[in-house]
Design a protein around this motif. Structure first.
Motif, short mmCIF file in Angstrom:
data_model
loop_
_atom_site.label_atom_id
_atom_site.label_comp_id
_atom_site.label_asym_id
_atom_site.label_seq_id
_atom_site.Cartn_x
_atom_site.Cartn_y
_atom_site.Cartn_z
N GLU A 69 0.82 -1.22 0.00
CA GLU A 69 0.00 0.00 0.00
C GLU A 69 0.85 1.26 0.00
OE1 GLU A 69 -4.41 -0.77 1.78
OE2 GLU A 69 -2.83 -0.48 3.26
N ALA A 70 2.15 1.13 0.29
CA ALA A 70 3.03 2.29 0.21
C ALA A 70 3.27 2.71 -1.24
CB ALA A 70 4.37 1.99 0.89
N ILE A 71 2.98 1.81 -2.19
CA ILE A 71 3.14 2.13 -3.62
C ILE A 71 1.93 2.94 -4.07
CG2 ILE A 71 3.34 1.16 -5.94
CD1 ILE A 71 4.55 -1.36 -4.61
N PRO A 72 2.12 4.14 -4.58
CA PRO A 72 0.99 4.99 -4.97
C PRO A 72 0.02 4.28 -5.91
CG PRO A 72 3.03 6.24 -5.07
CD PRO A 72 3.42 4.81 -4.82
N GLY A 73 -1.27 4.27 -5.52
CA GLY A 73 -2.33 3.72 -6.34
C GLY A 73 -2.52 2.22 -6.25
N PHE A 74 -1.66 1.50 -5.55
CA PHE A 74 -1.70 0.04 -5.55
C PHE A 74 -2.98 -0.47 -4.88
CE2 PHE A 74 -0.76 -4.30 -4.49
CZ PHE A 74 0.07 -4.74 -5.51
N ARG A 75 -3.69 -1.41 -5.53
CA ARG A 75 -4.91 -2.02 -5.01
C ARG A 75 -4.57 -3.32 -4.29
NH1 ARG A 75 -8.29 -3.95 -9.34
NH2 ARG A 75 -9.80 -4.41 -7.70
N VAL A 76 -4.99 -3.44 -3.03
CA VAL A 76 -4.71 -4.67 -2.29
C VAL A 76 -5.95 -5.55 -2.14
CG1 VAL A 76 -2.81 -3.62 -1.01
CG2 VAL A 76 -5.13 -3.56 -0.05
N HIS A 77 -7.08 -5.10 -2.66
CA HIS A 77 -8.30 -5.90 -2.58
C HIS A 77 -8.72 -6.32 -3.99
CE1 HIS A 77 -8.85 -5.10 1.68
NE2 HIS A 77 -8.59 -3.83 1.44
N LEU A 78 -8.62 -7.62 -4.26
CA LEU A 78 -9.01 -8.17 -5.56
C LEU A 78 -10.06 -9.26 -5.34
CD1 LEU A 78 -5.51 -8.70 -7.27
CD2 LEU A 78 -7.02 -6.73 -7.50
N SER A 79 -10.99 -9.37 -6.27
CA SER A 79 -11.96 -10.47 -6.22
C SER A 79 -11.27 -11.76 -6.67
CB SER A 79 -13.15 -10.17 -7.12
OG SER A 79 -12.73 -10.19 -8.48
N ARG A 80 -11.92 -12.88 -6.41
CA ARG A 80 -11.37 -14.16 -6.86
C ARG A 80 -11.22 -14.18 -8.38
NH1 ARG A 80 -13.10 -20.00 -4.91
NH2 ARG A 80 -14.16 -18.76 -3.35
N ILE A 139 -1.37 -10.68 -5.62
CA ILE A 139 -1.38 -10.69 -4.16
C ILE A 139 -2.55 -9.84 -3.69
CG2 ILE A 139 -0.14 -10.08 -2.05
CD1 ILE A 139 2.47 -10.41 -3.54
N THR A 140 -3.34 -10.38 -2.77
CA THR A 140 -4.49 -9.65 -2.26
C THR A 140 -4.52 -9.74 -0.74
OG1 THR A 140 -6.90 -9.39 -2.44
CG2 THR A 140 -6.06 -11.62 -2.35
N ALA A 141 -5.23 -8.81 -0.12
CA ALA A 141 -5.43 -8.87 1.33
C ALA A 141 -6.38 -10.01 1.67
CB ALA A 141 -5.99 -7.54 1.83
N GLN A 142 -6.13 -10.63 2.82
CA GLN A 142 -7.00 -11.71 3.28
C GLN A 142 -8.41 -11.18 3.51
OE1 GLN A 142 -3.52 -14.13 5.71
NE2 GLN A 142 -5.31 -13.40 6.79
#
Length: 434
Positions: free
Chosen positions: A125-136, A150-153
């Motif tokens: 999340e320190a990377i500007p704009g990076f999305r950590v929430h992805l659907s399956r 890579i996605t958040a649990q």
């Protein structure tokens, strides 16, 4: 079945049957068993332990409490890597693109940091704009396209573990090997990987302070993985001092980029190569450890791993220019040099204190609700065994808020012990359990 009877029997050292453990976890997750009864059971386990069958039953029941991921639509052997937690442990940010560049699909669910250890999701999340929430569906599509996601649990993954861990945290029952093993492996099994490489940390900055306990935890998790049909290997690595030289989210991204460019701290590079080689072997992508290491070294030194990381950032909405221009990452308003109060060889480093000092600066969370500052952290200048002169820099603090600066400085300096003679060398990798 009733909970007081299960508590009494475990208190008295008896063995519980798998259906009893499954009932207990199902009822507790559903709210039928109150926290005070489960707390009593956890304390009984802390003192009496669980045997192999009980630990496996607990792990299965925790997996069954929520959603199980299915990545069968992605071709190839999916290999996951898990670290038991440390300081400046930036291996996932290097390993994921490196292993993907070697042709092994990486589909990973990661967590956030709490306490003195950092979380992969916070770093990304320190990377500007990076999305950590992805659907399956997004995960599957992305891995098919670039070999990496890579996605958040999600909260639906092993909800029993979420409830149990929160209770263990406030009842002094965290340091139990069967409870740690079932917590880790339930999440890894539910996350859907075909094979798992475990990085079990040992030392002053790890949950396992000595080699004997780290070895027992590693063997327990390897047994659990194999019993549940997953190819599993554990690597026991040193966490008596921070693995890298950067502690803090944006700082650790910068260090990962340095390793992906073929440089960076040799210790971080070495652990990444050791873990990465095991991932390739489990995936059937190499015939020997030597072959796997040579292939990974070529990908680091040739730029292919960095190119994969750049592709990964772009795929998840981040600014890919960060890969070539780390100065685009968040930076602090000031940098404060911390000098050594005396001269001598660094004979011991208490990694946990360094992690806690970084947390005081705002790089980590004291509680889950804490807000972190991605820019702040500690840039180390010396390692174990180095000689430092009086008033010579030990580190640079990257600071936006001076509120806890003096407390952090004192904690940081307390991490170091100096001696007139150089200390004996220590291994970086102790052993592999497979």
């Amino acid at each position: 079945m009733n909970m007081p009877d299960l508590i009494r029997r475990k208190r008295d050292g008896e063995t519980l049957r798998p259906p009893e453990i499954e009932w207990m976890i199902r009822e507790y997750t559903g709210g039928a068993i109150p926290d005070y009864q489960m707390a009593a059971f956890l304390m009984a386990v802390y003192f009496r332990g669980l045997n192999r069958e009980e630990t496996a039953a607990l792990t299965r029941a925790m997996v069954a409490s929520g959603e199980e991921m299915d990545w069968s639509a992605i071709p190839g052997v999916k290999v996951d890597k898990h670290s038991t937690g440390g300081v400046a442990d930036t291996t996932t940010l290097v390993l994921a693109p490196l292993v993907a560049a070697a042709g092994v699909p990486v589909v990973k669910m990661s967590g956030r940091g709490l306490g003195h250890t950092g979380g992969t999701i916070d770093k990304l999340e320190a990377i500007p704009g990076f999305r950590v929430h992805l659907s399956r569906e997004e995960m599957v599509r992305q891995v098919k396209e670039i070999g990496l996601a890579i996605t958040a649990q999600t909260g639906n993954l092993v909800p029993a573990d979420g409830k149990l861990y929160a209770l263990r945290d406030v009842t002094a029952t965290v340091e139990s090997i069967p409870l740690i093993a079932s917590s880790v492996m339930s999440k890894k099994i539910a996350a859907g990987a075909d094979a798992i490489v475990l990085d079990v940390k040992v030392g002053s900055g790890a949950f396992m302070p000595d080699l004997a306990s780290a070895r027992e935890l590693a063997r327990t998790m390897v047994d659990l993985g194999r019993e549940m049909g997953r190819r599993t290997v554990a690597v026991i690595t040193n966490m008596d001092e921070p693995l890298g030289m950067m502690v803090g989210n944006a700082l650790e991204v910068k260090e990962a980029l340095a390793v992906l460019r073929g440089g960076g701290p040799k210790e971080l590079r070495e652990v990444c190569l050791t873990l990465g080689a095991r991932m390739l072997l489990l995936a059937g992508a190499a015939g020997s450890e030597g072959e796997a290491r040579r292939r990974l070294e070529d990908l680091l030194d040739g730029g292919e791993a960095l190119a994969k990381f750049r592709q990964f950032i772009a795929a998840q909405g981040g600014n890919p220019e960060v890969a070539d221009r780390p100065e685009l990452l968040p930076a602090t308003r000031e940098q404060i040099t911390i000098t050594s109060p005396a001269g001598g060889y660094i004979s011991s480093v208490r990694a946990r204190l360094i992690g806690e000092a970084a947390m005081l600066l705002g790089a980590g969370r004291a509680i889950k609700e804490s807000v972190i500052d991605p820019a702040v952290g500690i840039e180390l200048k010396k390692r174990y065994g180095d000689y430092v002169n009086a008033s010579e820099p030990l580190a640079v603090f990257h600071v936006n808020d001076r509120t806890n600066l003096e407390t952090a400085r004192k904690k940081f300096l307390a991490a170091y012990t100096l001696a007139p003679e150089p200390p004996s060398p220590r291994p970086l990798v102790y052993e592999v359990i497979d």
